[in-house]
Design a protein around this motif. Structure first.
Motif, PDB file in Angstrom:
ATOM      1  N   UNK A  20       0.830  -1.212   0.000  1.00 13.87           N
ATOM      2  CA  UNK A  20       0.000   0.000   0.000  1.00 13.87           C
ATOM      3  C   UNK A  20       0.858   1.252   0.000  1.00 13.87           C
ATOM      4  N   UNK A  21       0.292   2.304  -0.564  1.00 12.83           N
ATOM      5  CA  UNK A  21       0.729   3.673  -0.329  1.00 12.83           C
ATOM      6  C   UNK A  21      -0.305   4.241   0.633  1.00 12.83           C
ATOM      7  N   UNK A  22       0.146   4.848   1.724  1.00 14.47           N
ATOM      8  CA  UNK A  22      -0.799   5.357   2.712  1.00 14.47           C
ATOM      9  C   UNK A  22      -1.646   6.493   2.136  1.00 14.47           C
ATOM     10  N   UNK A  23      -1.061   7.279   1.214  1.00  8.17           N
ATOM     11  CA  UNK A  23      -1.816   8.360   0.571  1.00  8.17           C
ATOM     12  C   UNK A  23      -1.385   8.454  -0.891  1.00  8.17           C
ATOM     13  N   UNK A 114      10.742  -3.361   8.692  1.00  3.43           N
ATOM     14  CA  UNK A 114      10.214  -2.588   9.820  1.00  3.43           C
ATOM     15  C   UNK A 114       9.404  -3.518  10.720  1.00  3.43           C
ATOM     16  N   UNK A 115       9.703  -3.447  12.019  1.00  2.00           N
ATOM     17  CA  UNK A 115       8.954  -4.232  13.011  1.00  2.00           C
ATOM     18  C   UNK A 115       8.470  -3.266  14.079  1.00  2.00           C
ATOM     19  N   UNK A 116       7.161  -3.257  14.326  1.00  6.50           N
ATOM     20  CA  UNK A 116       6.589  -2.393  15.353  1.00  6.50           C
ATOM     21  C   UNK A 116       5.852  -3.251  16.371  1.00  6.50           C
ATOM     22  N   UNK A 117       6.168  -3.016  17.661  1.00  3.85           N
ATOM     23  CA  UNK A 117       5.557  -3.763  18.757  1.00  3.85           C
ATOM     24  C   UNK A 117       5.123  -2.782  19.831  1.00  3.85           C
ATOM     25  N   UNK A 118       3.863  -2.727  20.248  1.00  5.25           N
ATOM     26  CA  UNK A 118       2.726  -3.388  19.614  1.00  5.25           C
ATOM     27  C   UNK A 118       2.321  -2.654  18.336  1.00  5.25           C
ATOM     28  N   UNK A 119       1.359  -3.218  17.639  1.00  7.62           N
ATOM     29  CA  UNK A 119       0.915  -2.676  16.358  1.00  7.62           C
ATOM     30  C   UNK A 119       0.470  -1.206  16.453  1.00  7.62           C
ATOM     31  N   UNK A 125      -3.745   1.574   9.534  1.00  4.37           N
ATOM     32  CA  UNK A 125      -3.421   2.777   8.765  1.00  4.37           C
ATOM     33  C   UNK A 125      -2.904   2.389   7.386  1.00  4.37           C
ATOM     34  N   UNK A 126      -1.996   1.418   7.346  1.00  6.47           N
ATOM     35  CA  UNK A 126      -1.452   0.979   6.056  1.00  6.47           C
ATOM     36  C   UNK A 126      -2.575   0.458   5.164  1.00  6.47           C
ATOM     37  N   UNK A 127      -3.414  -0.426   5.705  1.00  6.39           N
ATOM     38  CA  UNK A 127      -4.489  -1.031   4.915  1.00  6.39           C
ATOM     39  C   UNK A 127      -5.556  -0.029   4.471  1.00  6.39           C
ATOM     40  N   UNK A 128      -5.620   1.125   5.108  1.00  6.29           N
ATOM     41  CA  UNK A 128      -6.583   2.149   4.690  1.00  6.29           C
ATOM     42  C   UNK A 128      -6.094   2.920   3.465  1.00  6.29           C
ATOM     43  N   UNK A 129      -4.861   2.646   3.033  1.00  6.92           N
ATOM     44  CA  UNK A 129      -4.278   3.353   1.901  1.00  6.92           C
ATOM     45  C   UNK A 129      -4.681   2.756   0.565  1.00  6.92           C
TER      46      UNK A 129
END
Length: 151
Positions: A20-23, A114-119, A125-129
């Motif tokens: 995805x592109x966020x925008x 990239x790893x983010x903990x917690x989400x 946000x990514x999937x809304x792009x």
């Protein structure tokens, strides 16, 4: 969990990644590798791909720790106003509340695991792009079949 219990591993191939592109004007893309939707666990793991000259908007996370491992390319990581050069093989750990962004300063694309903990709603946000696809260059880098660099 005791030693006799085992979580069934989740295996995904490049064709399974959602990108995805966020925008519409974003100069980076995010390929989701694992998130709660595919694994039912809190971290999100993605590959962030920065176009030449691309960068993230400055951002911070209230609770999440974010780690970047640079797979290919070079750039600057800005953390709380301090720019730090980054290149392939470097790791960056951003603690909660740290204002940060990465920009690609190289002549080619910049790729970061990239790893983010917690989400902290990052996957949502990514999937809304805008859904896009990995191109041949992306696939070559992620499969590690890009032409070797001559010394």
């Amino acid at each position: 969990m005791n030693a006799t219990q085992c979580m069934i591993p989740v295996v995904k191939s490049l064709k399974d990644y959602q990108v995805y592109r966020i925008s519409p004007d974003a100069t980076n893309r995010l390929a989701i590798v694992f998130d709660r939707a595919s694994t039912n666990i809190s971290p999100i793991v993605c590959v962030e791909i920065f176009d030449v000259g691309g960068k993230q908007p400055p951002n911070r996370h209230q609770w999440a720790v974010e780690m970047f491992f640079i797979l290919k390319g070079e750039g600057l990581a800005h953390c709380d106003g301090k720019p730090v050069p980054i290149q392939a093989g470097d790791s960056l750990l951003v603690p909660p509340t740290g204002m940060h962004f990465i920009e690609n300063t190289g002549s080619g694309r910049l790729y970061a695991l990239c790893i983010m903990v917690p989400n902290e709603h990052f996957a949502e946000l990514i999937r809304s792009g805008i859904e896009v696809e990995l191109d041949k260059e992306d696939l070559a880098v992620l499969r590690r079949t890009a032409a070797p660099v001559s010394c």
